[in-house]
Design a protein around this motif. Sequence first.
Motif, mmCIF file in Angstrom:
data_model
loop_
_atom_site.group_PDB
_atom_site.id
_atom_site.type_symbol
_atom_site.label_atom_id
_atom_site.label_comp_id
_atom_site.label_asym_id
_atom_site.label_seq_id
_atom_site.Cartn_x
_atom_site.Cartn_y
_atom_site.Cartn_z
ATOM 1 N N GLY A 124 -4.812 3.200 10.580
ATOM 2 C CA GLY A 124 -5.963 2.315 10.434
ATOM 3 C C GLY A 124 -5.576 0.957 9.903
ATOM 4 N N LEU A 125 -4.636 0.915 8.964
ATOM 5 C CA LEU A 125 -4.161 -0.365 8.437
ATOM 6 C C LEU A 125 -3.402 -1.150 9.507
ATOM 7 C CD1 LEU A 125 -2.910 0.636 4.869
ATOM 8 C CD2 LEU A 125 -4.844 -0.843 5.411
ATOM 9 N N ALA A 185 -4.915 12.823 6.575
ATOM 10 C CA ALA A 185 -5.609 11.701 5.932
ATOM 11 C C ALA A 185 -4.683 10.512 5.765
ATOM 12 C CB ALA A 185 -6.189 12.130 4.593
ATOM 13 N N ARG A 195 0.849 -1.186 0.000
ATOM 14 C CA ARG A 195 0.000 0.000 0.000
ATOM 15 C C ARG A 195 0.885 1.238 0.000
ATOM 16 N NH1 ARG A 195 -5.279 -0.905 1.912
ATOM 17 N NH2 ARG A 195 -5.617 1.302 1.456
ATOM 18 N N GLU A 241 -4.938 6.863 7.610
ATOM 19 C CA GLU A 241 -5.063 5.647 6.809
ATOM 20 C C GLU A 241 -3.992 4.630 7.208
ATOM 21 O OE1 GLU A 241 -5.237 4.143 2.145
ATOM 22 O OE2 GLU A 241 -4.840 6.259 2.587
ATOM 23 N N GLN A 272 -10.896 1.536 15.722
ATOM 24 C CA GLN A 272 -9.514 1.306 15.300
ATOM 25 C C GLN A 272 -8.548 1.434 16.467
ATOM 26 O OE1 GLN A 272 -9.509 4.208 12.097
ATOM 27 N NE2 GLN A 272 -9.477 2.584 10.546
ATOM 28 N N ILE A 317 0.915 4.938 0.689
ATOM 29 C CA ILE A 317 0.151 5.991 1.359
ATOM 30 C C ILE A 317 1.079 7.186 1.555
ATOM 31 C CG2 ILE A 317 -1.100 6.652 3.442
ATOM 32 C CD1 ILE A 317 -1.730 3.677 3.849
#
Length: 245
Positions: free
Chosen positions: A130-131, A123, A86, A127, A235, A88
């Motif tokens: 959260g992962l 943001a 990912r 993210e 989370q 990010i």
Amino acid sequence: MDATETSRHIRFSTIFNFRDVGGLSAGDGRQVRRGRLYRSDSLHRIDDIDRAAFTSLGIRTVIDLRRPYEVERDGRVPDFPGLTWRNIHPEHAEWSERPYRPDDDLARYLADRYADLARTGTAGLAEAIGLIADSVNAPVVVHCVAGKDRTGIVCGLTLALLGVSDDDIAADYALSTEAAERFTAWFASTGHAASPGLPPLTCPAEAMTLFLTELREGYGSVEGYLRHAGVTDAQVDALREHLLD
């Protein structure tokens, strides 16, 4: 556990700043679990020699915090069976927009740059965390280029949510100084020139301490900042559930 314990370091031939984030005390009698969250410099350099060692860690998710052009320029982690990559990018200014000058206080300069990223990159930071919070993604490794700034912020915020003391978070961050020396030697051997405005790769513990202290002054707590960024109650609970022993 002492934040400087070298057993958390995992040696590779082409990666210089790879270590387990686990093993630190969470302050309530629990510890951050080992083998669930790792941090690193860029993984695009993994070669045939390092493939077996990397695979043995069972990593499921790579969170690559580099800018899209850095990924395009250097490449990404090689494909491994069962591995999810990912990219990010927490939005933030280039170093050259706010260049480091030799007479700057390094810790103060870095803390200010980290505060800038926390302001503009909400943001992306939410993210990434959260992962990390989702146990399905573990083990996770977070990396950027040198594994000290963007990676240091994500790991520092994560550890703060888990209850690790600022001193231990800052000591873990400072471990990247030794790795940066190896990274610098490798980079010099490539013949490439460093981009203008870059600070030294030294990681003074005070930079992370200042960043966390001033973040709390602005948002009441690290948790308050992350809720502002978009991290949910669920989370936060999930992060603590699977990353604490």
